[in-house]
Design an enzyme around this catalytic site. Structure first.
Site, PDB file in Angstrom:
ATOM      1  N   ASP A  56       0.852  -1.192   0.000  1.00 37.02           N
ATOM      2  CA  ASP A  56       0.000   0.000   0.000  1.00 37.02           C
ATOM      3  C   ASP A  56       0.889   1.244   0.000  1.00 37.02           C
ATOM      4  OD1 ASP A  56       0.973  -0.009   2.618  1.00 37.02           O
ATOM      5  OD2 ASP A  56      -0.837  -0.934   3.385  1.00 37.02           O
ATOM      6  N   ASP A  58       1.440   4.946   1.674  1.00 36.07           N
ATOM      7  CA  ASP A  58       1.073   5.850   2.770  1.00 36.07           C
ATOM      8  C   ASP A  58       1.616   7.238   2.497  1.00 36.07           C
ATOM      9  OD1 ASP A  58      -0.290   3.965   4.364  1.00 36.07           O
ATOM     10  OD2 ASP A  58       1.642   3.094   4.912  1.00 36.07           O
ATOM     11  N   ASP A 148       9.170   3.408  13.349  1.00 34.66           N
ATOM     12  CA  ASP A 148       9.828   2.294  14.026  1.00 34.66           C
ATOM     13  C   ASP A 148      11.265   2.039  13.544  1.00 34.66           C
ATOM     14  OD1 ASP A 148       8.728   1.389  11.625  1.00 34.66           O
ATOM     15  OD2 ASP A 148       7.581  -0.251  12.498  1.00 34.66           O
TER      16      ASP A 148
HETATM   17  P1  ATP Z   1       3.721  -3.219   5.150  1.00 29.82           P
HETATM   18  O1  ATP Z   1       2.608  -2.291   4.722  1.00 29.82           O
HETATM   19  O2  ATP Z   1       4.464  -3.842   4.044  1.00 29.82           O
HETATM   20  O3  ATP Z   1       3.285  -4.182   6.202  1.00 29.82           O
HETATM   21  P2  ATP Z   1       4.765  -0.810   6.339  1.00 29.82           P
HETATM   22  O4  ATP Z   1       6.132  -0.457   6.846  1.00 29.82           O
HETATM   23  O5  ATP Z   1       4.195   0.061   5.275  1.00 29.82           O
HETATM   24  O6  ATP Z   1       4.830  -2.316   5.882  1.00 29.82           O
HETATM   25  P3  ATP Z   1       2.470  -0.081   7.835  1.00 29.82           P
HETATM   26  O7  ATP Z   1       1.845  -0.817   8.983  1.00 29.82           O
HETATM   27  O8  ATP Z   1       1.725   0.116   6.572  1.00 29.82           O
HETATM   28  O9  ATP Z   1       3.820  -0.858   7.576  1.00 29.82           O
HETATM   29  O10 ATP Z   1       2.947   1.312   8.417  1.00 29.82           O
HETATM   30  C1  ATP Z   1       3.391   2.379   7.603  1.00 29.82           C
HETATM   31  C2  ATP Z   1       4.526   3.116   8.288  1.00 29.82           C
HETATM   32  O11 ATP Z   1       4.072   3.638   9.558  1.00 29.82           O
HETATM   33  C3  ATP Z   1       5.730   2.264   8.658  1.00 29.82           C
HETATM   34  O12 ATP Z   1       6.604   2.127   7.575  1.00 29.82           O
HETATM   35  C4  ATP Z   1       6.338   3.024   9.801  1.00 29.82           C
HETATM   36  O13 ATP Z   1       7.062   4.150   9.330  1.00 29.82           O
HETATM   37  C5  ATP Z   1       5.109   3.549  10.520  1.00 29.82           C
HETATM   38  N1  ATP Z   1       4.670   2.609  11.585  1.00 29.82           N
HETATM   39  C6  ATP Z   1       3.759   1.628  11.477  1.00 29.82           C
HETATM   40  N2  ATP Z   1       3.610   0.975  12.637  1.00 29.82           N
HETATM   41  C7  ATP Z   1       4.441   1.548  13.512  1.00 29.82           C
HETATM   42  C8  ATP Z   1       4.739   1.341  14.896  1.00 29.82           C
HETATM   43  N3  ATP Z   1       4.150   0.368  15.588  1.00 29.82           N
HETATM   44  N4  ATP Z   1       5.646   2.151  15.475  1.00 29.82           N
HETATM   45  C9  ATP Z   1       6.242   3.159  14.766  1.00 29.82           C
HETATM   46  N5  ATP Z   1       6.011   3.386  13.477  1.00 29.82           N
HETATM   47  C10 ATP Z   1       5.126   2.619  12.850  1.00 29.82           C
HETATM   48 MG    MG Z   2       2.274  -0.032   4.459  1.00 31.62          MG
END
Ligand code: ATP
Ligand code: MG
Length: 458
Positions: A56, A58, A148
């Site tokens: 996705d 963001d 994170d």
């Molecule tokens: P994927 O979508 O492939 O699972 P992602 O890194 O995009 O991986 P998301 O859950 O979509 O994960 O979160 C988007 C972004 O928000 C992350 O890349 C990170 O920067 C931030 N984020 C998400 N969860 C956390 C958390 N628990 N603590 C700190 N930052 C977070």
């Molecule tokens: Mg994501």
């Protein structure tokens, strides 16, 4: 230039607009044209840099959610604590967040409050350091610090297509390292789900968890107890349904995290790979990955039914032998007990627990192979998952189960079996897609009665 970040100009990185969803681009341009800063951030940039297709996209901006809403017709604000904007493009949703900040510290106005209360109030933390509030807007720098992992704090700027790197994420992408921003122990205490994310990203991206980020996990695994069951359920789906279930499961066990998801399952596991309990999970997760990676779906209910099967059997047997219950009653009581305990830890939605019950009950019904019963069972929408589970049990235990599984395989291929199987529109298709398909029997369509008035007319 942005203070605190290394700028990587477009000529020095491979992220192209061709890699970005047209909807995400529309959102970025619209925000920019309205005078706001707008960036792609997190997993999408990380994945493109690694040559993967993002799950996705963001977006993060300095516009407040209300300002974002004013820029779009197709926008919905969600979330009570931290408001987010969802911009809808058919089935695709682009999530737009406003930069998050640190929590305000207003010491002067807090004179009459006790020291401990003050500390908690300022940081909005629990006794174990978990962040309970996360609802303050901030600067881009603060937003980056609150993310994170270093590889998740890369921002792609729609103004000039450069990338801002706040935490040496580019270097860690090159090194293949998953490393938390800041002090790992503090960051895990703030949000223990980060331990699960470290494991998931490490397996998904085939990257190593940096030593300093890995070390505290063993000691802090117990903090998962403080995570709301609904969030743990969501995380468990991400771990199990993304084609990496097998390795994720192994890592969760190695780090001592698994028991906080599935305590009852963990209790039955001996660590001896030859035991049936171990083999069932290992084969099931392997099959799950094979299906997902070839574009097929797997029902969470099937996975859960398999995971809790031996704990269920163990409990039913002890209720029968020690509690003196009739085998049927023992099975029912054990089913209720196992599911009731499971949902206290991970909030499995009702439609899945219903399906799990049916897959379990079916294991007994499938032993009845005489008369008209098989033709009735084959038509049941739950037959497929129950039969698949029987095959799995047969693979693990062999013996009579293998014969029974073979009987059902042959039956479905026989003329009689085909007649019934093919009369069932659900047969062979993925199940549990919608709530309505989770009823064990197909609902009868009600024919309009003669005196029913046509809709819309009086
Ligand atoms: P994927 O979508 O492939 O699972 P992602 O890194 O995009 O991986 P998301 O859950 O979509 O994960 O979160 C988007 C972004 O928000 C992350 O890349 C990170 O920067 C931030 N984020 C998400 N969860 C956390 C958390 N628990 N603590 C700190 N930052 C977070
Ligand atoms: Mg994501």
């Amino acid at each position: 230039m942005i203070e605190g970040a290394t700028t990587i100009p477009r000529s020095e990185h491979p992220v192209s607009r061709k890699d970005i969803s047209p909807s995400a681009l529309k959102v970025l341009y619209r925000l920019k044209d309205n005078g706001y800063d707008a960036y792609l951030v997190g997993g999408c940039i990380r994945d493109i840099l690694l040559g993967l297709e993002p799950k996705d996209f963001d977006v993060v901006t300095n516009a407040t959610p209300e300002q974002v809403k004013r820029c779009f017709n197709n926008c919905r604000l969600i979330g009570r604590r931290f408001r987010l904007a969802h911009i809808m493009f058919g089935r695709e949703i682009i999530e737009v967040a406003t930069f998050r900040g640190h929590h305000e510290v207003e010491v002067e106005s807090e004179e009459n409050v006790s020291k401990e209360d003050l500390a908690k109030k300022i940081s909005r933390q629990s006794d174990e350091g978990q962040l309970l509030r996360d609802n303050v807007f901030g600067s881009m720098n603060e937003d980056a610090e609150r993310r994170d992992f270093t590889i998740n704090a890369l921002y792609y700027d729609i103004k000039d297509f450069s990338i801002y790197d706040f935490a040496n994420g580019m270097a860690d992408i090159d090194k293949g390292l998953i490393d938390l921003i800041g002090d790992p122990e503090t960051r895990y205490r703030e949000d223990p789900v980060r331990m699960l994310r470290a494991v998931r990203f490490s397996n998904k991206l085939r990257m190593q968890i940096a030593e300093r980020t890995e070390a505290p996990i063993f000691e802090l695994a117990h903090l998962l107890k403080n995570i709301p069951p609904a969030r743990l359920f969501d995380e468990s789906l991400k771990l199990m349904l993304a084609g990496k279930a097998q390795v994720n499961y192994q890592s969760l066990r190695e780090y001592g995290l698994f028991r906080y998801f599935f305590p009852a399952v963990d209790q039955e596991l001996t660590g001896n790979p030859d035991d049936k309990e171990e083999r069932l999970l290992s084969i099931m997760f392997g099959n799950t990955d094979t299906r997902i990676n070839s574009g097929k779906s797997v029902s969470p209910a099937y996975i859960l039914a398999a995971m809790f099967w031996y704990p269920l059997e163990a409990l039913a047997t002890s209720l029968e032998l020690e509690g003196g219950l009739h085998p049927y009653d023992a099975f029912q009581v054990a089913t209720n007990d196992i599911l009731q305990r499971a949902v206290q830890t991970i909030a499995i939605p009702k439609r899945f627990t219903t399906a799990v019950r049916e897959i379990w009950t079916f294991q007994h019904r499938l032993t009845k192979t005489t008369g008209k019963r098989p033709s009735v069972l084959v038509e049941n929408p739950r037959f497929r998952a129950a039969y698949d589970f029987l095959l799995l049990r047969a693979e693990v235990e062999g013996g009579e189960l293998t014969q029974l599984a073979r009987w059902w395989t042959d039956y479905q291929q026989s003329a009689e079996g085909k007649k019934h199987a093919y009369s069932n529109p659900n047969h062979g298709k993925p199940e549990f897609k919608s709530k309505s398909s989770s009823t064990p029997y197909p609902k009868k369509k009600r024919r309009p009665r003669q005196y029913d008035k046509p809709k819309g007319k009086n």
